[in-house]
Scaffold this motif. Structure first.
Motif, PDB file in Angstrom:
ATOM      1  N   ILE A   1       5.014 -24.560  16.139  1.00 31.76           N
ATOM      2  CA  ILE A   1       5.604 -25.891  15.933  1.00 31.76           C
ATOM      3  C   ILE A   1       5.329 -26.381  14.517  1.00 31.76           C
ATOM      4  CG2 ILE A   1       5.468 -28.308  16.625  1.00 31.76           C
ATOM      5  CD1 ILE A   1       4.930 -27.312  19.487  1.00 31.76           C
ATOM      6  N   VAL A   2       4.081 -26.206  14.064  1.00 32.95           N
ATOM      7  CA  VAL A   2       3.718 -26.656  12.717  1.00 32.95           C
ATOM      8  C   VAL A   2       4.487 -25.855  11.661  1.00 32.95           C
ATOM      9  CG1 VAL A   2       1.830 -26.856  11.059  1.00 32.95           C
ATOM     10  CG2 VAL A   2       1.444 -27.452  13.450  1.00 32.95           C
ATOM     11  N   ALA A   3       4.603 -24.541  11.874  1.00 34.46           N
ATOM     12  CA  ALA A   3       5.313 -23.689  10.917  1.00 34.46           C
ATOM     13  C   ALA A   3       6.783 -24.082  10.810  1.00 34.46           C
ATOM     14  CB  ALA A   3       5.183 -22.221  11.323  1.00 34.46           C
ATOM     15  N   VAL A   4       7.431 -24.283  11.955  1.00 35.71           N
ATOM     16  CA  VAL A   4       8.844 -24.674  11.948  1.00 35.71           C
ATOM     17  C   VAL A   4       9.012 -26.049  11.294  1.00 35.71           C
ATOM     18  CG1 VAL A   4      10.804 -25.300  13.418  1.00 35.71           C
ATOM     19  CG2 VAL A   4       9.463 -23.253  13.934  1.00 35.71           C
ATOM     20  N   ALA A   5       8.094 -26.967  11.583  1.00 30.73           N
ATOM     21  CA  ALA A   5       8.170 -28.304  10.987  1.00 30.73           C
ATOM     22  C   ALA A   5       8.067 -28.232   9.469  1.00 30.73           C
ATOM     23  CB  ALA A   5       7.067 -29.196  11.565  1.00 30.73           C
ATOM     24  N   TRP A   6       7.118 -27.426   8.957  1.00 28.34           N
ATOM     25  CA  TRP A   6       6.983 -27.259   7.515  1.00 28.34           C
ATOM     26  C   TRP A   6       8.259 -26.661   6.911  1.00 28.34           C
ATOM     27  CZ3 TRP A   6       4.145 -29.414   4.048  1.00 28.34           C
ATOM     28  CH2 TRP A   6       2.825 -29.793   4.306  1.00 28.34           C
ATOM     29  N   CYS A   7       8.784 -25.625   7.539  1.00 27.71           N
ATOM     30  CA  CYS A   7       9.982 -24.960   7.004  1.00 27.71           C
ATOM     31  C   CYS A   7      11.180 -25.911   6.972  1.00 27.71           C
ATOM     32  CB  CYS A   7      10.320 -23.724   7.841  1.00 27.71           C
ATOM     33  SG  CYS A   7       9.182 -22.336   7.623  1.00 27.71           S
ATOM     34  N   VAL A   8      11.378 -26.639   8.064  1.00 30.75           N
ATOM     35  CA  VAL A   8      12.506 -27.570   8.121  1.00 30.75           C
ATOM     36  C   VAL A   8      12.320 -28.692   7.108  1.00 30.75           C
ATOM     37  CG1 VAL A   8      13.692 -29.260   9.579  1.00 30.75           C
ATOM     38  CG2 VAL A   8      13.063 -27.034  10.517  1.00 30.75           C
ATOM     39  N   GLY A   9      11.101 -29.234   7.008  1.00 26.15           N
ATOM     40  CA  GLY A   9      10.836 -30.307   6.059  1.00 26.15           C
ATOM     41  C   GLY A   9      11.051 -29.879   4.623  1.00 26.15           C
ATOM     42  N   ILE A  10      10.536 -28.698   4.255  1.00 26.80           N
ATOM     43  CA  ILE A  10      10.696 -28.200   2.881  1.00 26.80           C
ATOM     44  C   ILE A  10      12.157 -27.905   2.591  1.00 26.80           C
ATOM     45  CG2 ILE A  10      10.121 -26.309   1.308  1.00 26.80           C
ATOM     46  CD1 ILE A  10       7.406 -26.134   2.769  1.00 26.80           C
ATOM     47  N   THR A  11      12.869 -27.349   3.579  1.00 21.70           N
ATOM     48  CA  THR A  11      14.299 -27.082   3.401  1.00 21.70           C
ATOM     49  C   THR A  11      15.057 -28.365   3.132  1.00 21.70           C
ATOM     50  OG1 THR A  11      14.209 -25.174   4.886  1.00 21.70           O
ATOM     51  CG2 THR A  11      16.373 -26.124   4.481  1.00 21.70           C
ATOM     52  N   LEU A  12      14.780 -29.403   3.887  1.00 24.30           N
ATOM     53  CA  LEU A  12      15.472 -30.678   3.725  1.00 24.30           C
ATOM     54  C   LEU A  12      15.189 -31.289   2.358  1.00 24.30           C
ATOM     55  CD1 LEU A  12      17.232 -32.845   5.037  1.00 24.30           C
ATOM     56  CD2 LEU A  12      15.155 -33.885   5.966  1.00 24.30           C
ATOM     57  N   VAL A  13      13.916 -31.285   1.960  1.00 22.41           N
ATOM     58  CA  VAL A  13      13.554 -31.835   0.649  1.00 22.41           C
ATOM     59  C   VAL A  13      14.230 -31.032  -0.474  1.00 22.41           C
ATOM     60  CG1 VAL A  13      11.648 -32.155  -0.988  1.00 22.41           C
ATOM     61  CG2 VAL A  13      11.371 -32.828   1.412  1.00 22.41           C
ATOM     62  N   GLY A  14      14.162 -29.707  -0.368  1.00 21.90           N
ATOM     63  CA  GLY A  14      14.763 -28.866  -1.395  1.00 21.90           C
ATOM     64  C   GLY A  14      16.266 -29.040  -1.467  1.00 21.90           C
ATOM     65  N   TYR A  15      16.935 -29.112  -0.311  1.00 25.09           N
ATOM     66  CA  TYR A  15      18.393 -29.269  -0.290  1.00 25.09           C
ATOM     67  C   TYR A  15      18.818 -30.596  -0.912  1.00 25.09           C
ATOM     68  CZ  TYR A  15      23.063 -30.126   1.530  1.00 25.09           C
ATOM     69  OH  TYR A  15      24.391 -30.428   1.635  1.00 25.09           O
ATOM     70  N   LEU A  16      18.172 -31.682  -0.504  1.00 20.98           N
ATOM     71  CA  LEU A  16      18.535 -32.998  -1.041  1.00 20.98           C
ATOM     72  C   LEU A  16      18.246 -33.086  -2.537  1.00 20.98           C
ATOM     73  CD1 LEU A  16      17.256 -35.292   1.860  1.00 20.98           C
ATOM     74  CD2 LEU A  16      19.615 -34.635   1.350  1.00 20.98           C
ATOM     75  N   TRP A  17      17.102 -32.553  -2.949  1.00 18.85           N
ATOM     76  CA  TRP A  17      16.726 -32.568  -4.365  1.00 18.85           C
ATOM     77  C   TRP A  17      17.698 -31.714  -5.175  1.00 18.85           C
ATOM     78  CZ3 TRP A  17      11.524 -30.197  -6.489  1.00 18.85           C
ATOM     79  CH2 TRP A  17      11.409 -30.508  -7.853  1.00 18.85           C
ATOM     80  N   ALA A  18      17.994 -30.510  -4.699  1.00 21.99           N
ATOM     81  CA  ALA A  18      18.902 -29.613  -5.416  1.00 21.99           C
ATOM     82  C   ALA A  18      20.305 -30.206  -5.511  1.00 21.99           C
ATOM     83  CB  ALA A  18      18.952 -28.248  -4.721  1.00 21.99           C
ATOM     84  N   SER A  19      20.797 -30.775  -4.409  1.00 20.83           N
ATOM     85  CA  SER A  19      22.140 -31.347  -4.415  1.00 20.83           C
ATOM     86  C   SER A  19      22.238 -32.525  -5.377  1.00 20.83           C
ATOM     87  CB  SER A  19      22.520 -31.807  -3.000  1.00 20.83           C
ATOM     88  OG  SER A  19      22.556 -30.704  -2.101  1.00 20.83           O
ATOM     89  N   ALA A  20      21.220 -33.395  -5.363  1.00 20.71           N
ATOM     90  CA  ALA A  20      21.237 -34.561  -6.244  1.00 20.71           C
ATOM     91  C   ALA A  20      21.140 -34.137  -7.705  1.00 20.71           C
ATOM     92  CB  ALA A  20      20.083 -35.505  -5.874  1.00 20.71           C
ATOM     93  N   THR A  21      20.268 -33.161  -7.996  1.00 16.84           N
ATOM     94  CA  THR A  21      20.106 -32.710  -9.387  1.00 16.84           C
ATOM     95  C   THR A  21      21.353 -32.011  -9.876  1.00 16.84           C
ATOM     96  OG1 THR A  21      17.734 -32.409  -8.970  1.00 16.84           O
ATOM     97  CG2 THR A  21      18.632 -31.385 -10.954  1.00 16.84           C
ATOM     98  N   PHE A  22      21.943 -31.172  -9.021  1.00 16.41           N
ATOM     99  CA  PHE A  22      23.162 -30.463  -9.410  1.00 16.41           C
ATOM    100  C   PHE A  22      24.288 -31.450  -9.710  1.00 16.41           C
ATOM    101  CE2 PHE A  22      27.086 -28.199  -8.803  1.00 16.41           C
ATOM    102  CZ  PHE A  22      26.844 -26.940  -9.322  1.00 16.41           C
ATOM    103  N   LYS A  23      24.442 -32.449  -8.858  1.00 16.58           N
ATOM    104  CA  LYS A  23      25.486 -33.453  -9.056  1.00 16.58           C
ATOM    105  C   LYS A  23      25.272 -34.220 -10.356  1.00 16.58           C
ATOM    106  CE  LYS A  23      27.713 -37.380  -6.788  1.00 16.58           C
ATOM    107  NZ  LYS A  23      27.723 -38.252  -5.564  1.00 16.58           N
ATOM    108  N   LYS A  24      24.015 -34.542 -10.643  1.00 16.65           N
ATOM    109  CA  LYS A  24      23.692 -35.312 -11.845  1.00 16.65           C
ATOM    110  C   LYS A  24      23.922 -34.493 -13.111  1.00 16.65           C
ATOM    111  CE  LYS A  24      19.850 -37.786 -14.042  1.00 16.65           C
ATOM    112  NZ  LYS A  24      18.420 -38.202 -13.891  1.00 16.65           N
ATOM    113  N   ARG A  25      23.467 -33.238 -13.111  1.00 11.13           N
ATOM    114  CA  ARG A  25      23.537 -32.408 -14.315  1.00 11.13           C
ATOM    115  C   ARG A  25      24.915 -31.798 -14.537  1.00 11.13           C
ATOM    116  NH1 ARG A  25      18.550 -28.580 -15.578  1.00 11.13           N
ATOM    117  NH2 ARG A  25      19.764 -28.548 -17.506  1.00 11.13           N
ATOM    118  N   ALA A  26      25.642 -31.568 -13.427  1.00  9.53           N
ATOM    119  CA  ALA A  26      26.962 -30.945 -13.571  1.00  9.53           C
ATOM    120  C   ALA A  26      28.031 -31.979 -13.930  1.00  9.53           C
ATOM    121  CB  ALA A  26      27.347 -30.247 -12.275  1.00  9.53           C
TER     122      ALA A  26
END
Length: 248
Positions: free
Chosen positions: A223-248
């Motif tokens: 449960i802890v492993a899945v929670a970490w993976c999902v949380g990091i994925t969400l943070v990375g996706y939102l951060w990457a999408s926002a940065t890509f939109k801003k820089r592109a």
């Protein structure tokens, strides 16, 4: 349309990877070298209660995921800083296709590296007790980890100012597994380091992998492993999408 574009981006990223011997070595061969080093050079120094190859393989599988991250960060930053993204915009290539191509290429590279690592591990005497269902669970955790690490690394690469700094930005992700239970149990570490190892995200992921391969996964670790993976994925996706939109 987006799926077709993502497939094209995936092929493009794989071609770039195969043309860079250093990236291939770091992503696929370096984990095998690390396995040989730890098993043959340091293995007898660690009292882990089981054959060291059985203990170390799950941790080295996680290391195999991390060793290819520098190339991913550098690649996505190169796309951003060298004008490739502007060409894609003219060609009406979707933003999601560009990012998805990098993520999927990273995950597939991880699976290839882990396949090579497991092949060597079996030659060295690795003897897991996992059932088919346990193996499927282990593969699922590896894919989740690959997605999490891939999205977070892409976010780091997009945020960096140059390909060189992007590669450096991924170094902490490569080093973090060494301060987990990947190589030795956390309880054998000194004060401070032991507590850090117990509560950082990679340790429950490694212990979940270890449990699946031993045929006895722990529900809490899972449960802890899945929670970490999902949380990091969400943070990375939102951060990457926002940065890509801003820089592109």
């Amino acid at each position: 349309m987006s799926k077709n574009q993502s497939a094209v981006m995936l092929r493009r990223n794989f071609k770039h990877l195969t043309r860079n011997p250093t990236s291939v070595f770091n992503a696929v061969l370096m984990p095998v070298v690390m396995m040989l080093m730890f098993v043959y050079v340091f293995g007898d120094a660690f009292d882990v209660g089981v054959d060291y190859i059985d203990y170390a393989t799950p941790g080295l599988m996680l290391l195999a995921v991390c060793y290819g991250l520098g190339a991913t960060a550098t690649s996505v930053n190169s796309d951003m800083t060298k004008g490739i993204i502007n060409r894609f915009k003219v060609m009406d290539v979707s933003r999601s296709a560009v990012l998805n191509g990098h993520v999927v290429a990273s995950v597939l590279t991880n699976l290839i590296a882990i396949g090579a690592l497991l092949g060597v591990a079996f030659l060295l005497g690795f003897d897991p007790s996992a059932s088919l269902l346990d193996w499927l669970g282990a593969i699922g955790i590896v894919v989740l980890l690959g997605l999490a690490a891939g999205w977070f690394t892409i976010a780091l690469g997009l945020a960096a100012k140059s390909p060189e700094t992007a590669g450096i930005a991924a170094v902490p992700l490569v080093m973090l597994p060494f301060f987990s239970s990947a190589i030795v149990p956390a309880e054998l570490m000194g004060p401070g380091v032991r507590q850090f190892a117990e509560y950082q995200p990679f340790t429950p992921i490694i212990e979940t992998l270890r449990g699946f391969l031993n045929g006895s996964p722990d529900t809490t670790d899972l449960i802890v492993a899945v929670a970490w993976c999902v949380g990091i994925t969400l943070v990375g996706y939102l951060w990457a999408s926002a940065t890509f939109k801003k820089r592109a």
